[in-house]
Motif scaffolding. Structure first.
Motif, PDB file in Angstrom:
ATOM      1  N   TYR A 150      48.229  45.505  38.542  1.00 42.96           N
ATOM      2  CA  TYR A 150      46.936  44.907  38.833  1.00 42.96           C
ATOM      3  C   TYR A 150      46.112  45.841  39.718  1.00 42.96           C
ATOM      4  N   PRO A 151      44.793  45.684  39.718  1.00 43.16           N
ATOM      5  CA  PRO A 151      43.955  46.512  40.587  1.00 43.16           C
ATOM      6  C   PRO A 151      44.404  46.394  42.037  1.00 43.16           C
ATOM      7  N   MET A 167      46.121  50.043  27.537  1.00 43.60           N
ATOM      8  CA  MET A 167      44.967  49.151  27.428  1.00 43.60           C
ATOM      9  C   MET A 167      44.745  48.421  28.743  1.00 43.60           C
ATOM     10  N   GLU A 168      43.545  47.842  28.874  1.00 47.52           N
ATOM     11  CA  GLU A 168      43.267  46.909  29.950  1.00 47.52           C
ATOM     12  C   GLU A 168      43.308  45.508  29.363  1.00 47.52           C
ATOM     13  N   ASP A 169      44.091  44.649  29.973  1.00 51.69           N
ATOM     14  CA  ASP A 169      44.310  43.299  29.484  1.00 51.69           C
ATOM     15  C   ASP A 169      43.529  42.314  30.352  1.00 51.69           C
ATOM     16  N   LEU A 170      42.544  41.642  29.742  1.00 52.98           N
ATOM     17  CA  LEU A 170      41.701  40.695  30.469  1.00 52.98           C
ATOM     18  C   LEU A 170      42.507  39.459  30.852  1.00 52.98           C
ATOM     19  N   LEU A 171      42.319  38.990  32.070  1.00 53.10           N
ATOM     20  CA  LEU A 171      42.993  37.775  32.509  1.00 53.10           C
ATOM     21  C   LEU A 171      42.134  36.555  32.180  1.00 53.10           C
ATOM     22  N   THR A 172      42.786  35.484  31.794  1.00 53.93           N
ATOM     23  CA  THR A 172      42.102  34.243  31.446  1.00 53.93           C
ATOM     24  C   THR A 172      42.756  33.089  32.209  1.00 53.93           C
ATOM     25  N   ARG A 203      55.034  39.688  40.503  1.00 57.34           N
ATOM     26  CA  ARG A 203      53.853  40.546  40.530  1.00 57.34           C
ATOM     27  C   ARG A 203      52.597  39.745  40.171  1.00 57.34           C
ATOM     28  N   CYS A 204      52.712  38.840  39.199  1.00 60.11           N
ATOM     29  CA  CYS A 204      51.571  38.005  38.805  1.00 60.11           C
ATOM     30  C   CYS A 204      51.209  37.013  39.907  1.00 60.11           C
ATOM     31  N   ARG A 205      52.215  36.452  40.533  1.00 57.66           N
ATOM     32  CA  ARG A 205      51.983  35.509  41.633  1.00 57.66           C
ATOM     33  C   ARG A 205      51.243  36.198  42.773  1.00 57.66           C
ATOM     34  N   ALA A 206      51.676  37.432  43.109  1.00 55.45           N
ATOM     35  CA  ALA A 206      51.008  38.167  44.185  1.00 55.45           C
ATOM     36  C   ALA A 206      49.553  38.431  43.840  1.00 55.45           C
ATOM     37  N   ASN A 207      49.279  38.752  42.578  1.00 58.55           N
ATOM     38  CA  ASN A 207      47.899  38.991  42.168  1.00 58.55           C
ATOM     39  C   ASN A 207      47.075  37.715  42.248  1.00 58.55           C
ATOM     40  N   LEU A 208      47.665  36.585  41.829  1.00 59.50           N
ATOM     41  CA  LEU A 208      46.957  35.304  41.916  1.00 59.50           C
ATOM     42  C   LEU A 208      46.567  34.999  43.361  1.00 59.50           C
ATOM     43  N   LEU A 209      47.483  35.179  44.275  1.00 61.46           N
ATOM     44  CA  LEU A 209      47.185  34.922  45.680  1.00 61.46           C
ATOM     45  C   LEU A 209      46.069  35.835  46.184  1.00 61.46           C
ATOM     46  N   GLN A 210      46.102  37.093  45.752  1.00 61.04           N
ATOM     47  CA  GLN A 210      45.102  38.053  46.221  1.00 61.04           C
ATOM     48  C   GLN A 210      43.707  37.726  45.703  1.00 61.04           C
ATOM     49  N   VAL A 211      43.579  37.482  44.380  1.00 58.77           N
ATOM     50  CA  VAL A 211      42.237  37.257  43.815  1.00 58.77           C
ATOM     51  C   VAL A 211      41.659  35.937  44.306  1.00 58.77           C
ATOM     52  N   ARG A 260      40.117  30.285  28.848  1.00 53.71           N
ATOM     53  CA  ARG A 260      38.731  30.633  29.155  1.00 53.71           C
ATOM     54  C   ARG A 260      38.692  31.902  30.013  1.00 53.71           C
ATOM     55  N   ALA A 261      37.682  32.726  29.771  1.00 47.50           N
ATOM     56  CA  ALA A 261      37.485  33.923  30.584  1.00 47.50           C
ATOM     57  C   ALA A 261      37.193  33.514  32.024  1.00 47.50           C
ATOM     58  N   VAL A 262      37.533  34.397  32.933  1.00 47.78           N
ATOM     59  CA  VAL A 262      37.345  34.133  34.359  1.00 47.78           C
ATOM     60  C   VAL A 262      36.257  35.056  34.893  1.00 47.78           C
ATOM     61  N   GLU A 263      35.424  34.516  35.745  1.00 55.55           N
ATOM     62  CA  GLU A 263      34.411  35.319  36.447  1.00 55.55           C
ATOM     63  C   GLU A 263      34.697  35.268  37.943  1.00 55.55           C
ATOM     64  N   PRO A 264      34.705  36.415  38.643  1.00 57.41           N
ATOM     65  CA  PRO A 264      34.499  37.763  38.091  1.00 57.41           C
ATOM     66  C   PRO A 264      35.649  38.166  37.174  1.00 57.41           C
ATOM     67  N   HIS A 265      35.356  39.083  36.240  1.00 56.16           N
ATOM     68  CA  HIS A 265      36.369  39.499  35.271  1.00 56.16           C
ATOM     69  C   HIS A 265      37.560  40.133  35.986  1.00 56.16           C
ATOM     70  N   LEU A 266      38.731  39.704  35.579  1.00 59.48           N
ATOM     71  CA  LEU A 266      39.968  40.208  36.157  1.00 59.48           C
ATOM     72  C   LEU A 266      40.777  40.875  35.049  1.00 59.48           C
ATOM     73  N   ARG A 267      41.362  42.029  35.356  1.00 60.64           N
ATOM     74  CA  ARG A 267      42.125  42.771  34.355  1.00 60.64           C
ATOM     75  C   ARG A 267      43.407  43.322  34.961  1.00 60.64           C
TER      76      ARG A 267
END
Length: 301
Positions: A150-151, A167-172, A203-211, A260-267
């Motif tokens: 993740y970024p 690739m860059e994978d968009l998060l929804t 790793r996904c959980r950590a990103n969720l907490l951060q964003v 559904r897409a998320v704003e701001p866009h997350l990848r």
């Protein structure tokens, strides 16, 4: 240790019946044949031939070696053919370790094309979330590892590995059908404050907490699992919502779930990793090429 040239010459001497006849068949001089057989006898430690008039007769040791020589030469020939096939992409074995959503999307598409064009290549598929997949590569348990980051995550590639961005994978966001925000084309992350959440791998959980923290709230995580199908079932049952990569949307099984897409866009960045020296192996390079093609077909989806 036997010299394969000596075994081959010995086999021809036995077949031809004399040093001179073997020399003619192999294109050697007779003294060269004699020297090779003396060297072989020194390796064995006992004589292999005795004179019988103008010809040769095998000793007991010679009879024993003769029985094995054909098998030895046959195995060497088979090994040479397999290596040649590997180099020409007619055969090969590549072990790929990928995370679940890649195994369900990129891998099938890439492998279908690969096997259609090169049916001799064999792929063994393993599964692990990063960073475990990359660690398995470093331990020699696989030949190619697919991983994501993740970024803001560290981008340093371990020594000896090459990274091939795919690739860059968009998060929804996954919502149960009928959720009020499901009527929108895209959902603002800040509007999801107060929802119950289902978290994925560490790793996904950590990103969720951060964003979520960047949007000013802490998600109420009520369930954690790295099983994508379980996440869908939990969302469908109304247990919570989830932040999922777009790759997952292509194999969503529940009619009661919508993305559904998320704003701001997350990848997240999806990459393949390989030992640097292994990129020169034809079969490995071929699998990497087909992974790139499969990823490119999904960009913008």
């Amino acid at each position: 240790m036997f010299d394969s040239r000596h075994i081959r010459t010995f086999h021809e001497v036995v077949r031809a019946g004399s040093y001179s006849a073997a020399a003619r068949e192999l294109g050697y001089t007779q003294p060269a044949i004699t020297q090779q057989m003396k060297a072989l006898e020194r390796t064995v430690g006992v004589p292999l031939f005795t004179r019988a008039g103008r010809g040769l007769r095998l000793t007991e040791a010679g009879e024993t070696l003769s029985r094995h020589a054909e098998l030895i030469l046959g195995s060497l020939s088979a090994a040479q053919q397999q290596l040649a096939a590997l180099a020409r992409l007619r055969a090969g074995r590549v072990r790929v370790c990928a995370f679940p959503s890649a195994n369900a999307t990129l891998i099938p598409e890439a492998m279908a094309r690969l096997l259609a064009e090169h049916p001799g290549v064999r792929v063994e598929l393993l599964e692990a979330e990063p960073p475990d997949s990359v660690q398995r590569l470093l331990r020699g348990e696989c030949d190619i590892a697919l991983a994501f980051r993740y970024p803001g995550a560290p981008t340093e590639v371990p020594d000896g590995l090459d990274e091939i961005p795919l690739m860059e994978d968009l998060l929804t966001v996954l919502l149960p059908v009928g959720h009020p925000l499901g009527r929108r084309h895209a959902v603002r992350l800040a509007d999801l404050d107060g929802e119950r959440w289902i978290a994925g791998c560490p790793r996904c959980r950590a990103n969720l907490l951060q964003v979520c923290a960047e949007e000013g709230f802490a998600p109420d995580i009520v369930f954690s699992t790295d099983d994508n199908l379980a996440v869908q079932s939990l969302v469908a049952a109304g247990v919570g919502i989830a932040l999922m990569p777009a790759l997952v949307l292509s194999f969503m099984c529940h009619r009661k779930v919508t993305g559904r897409a998320v704003e701001p866009h997350l990848r997240r960045q999806v990459s393949a990793y390989v030992l640097r020296e292994h990129r020169r192996i034809p079969a490995t390079g071929l699998v990497l090429d087909h992974l790139r093609r499969a990823a490119a077909s999904r960009v913008g989806c």
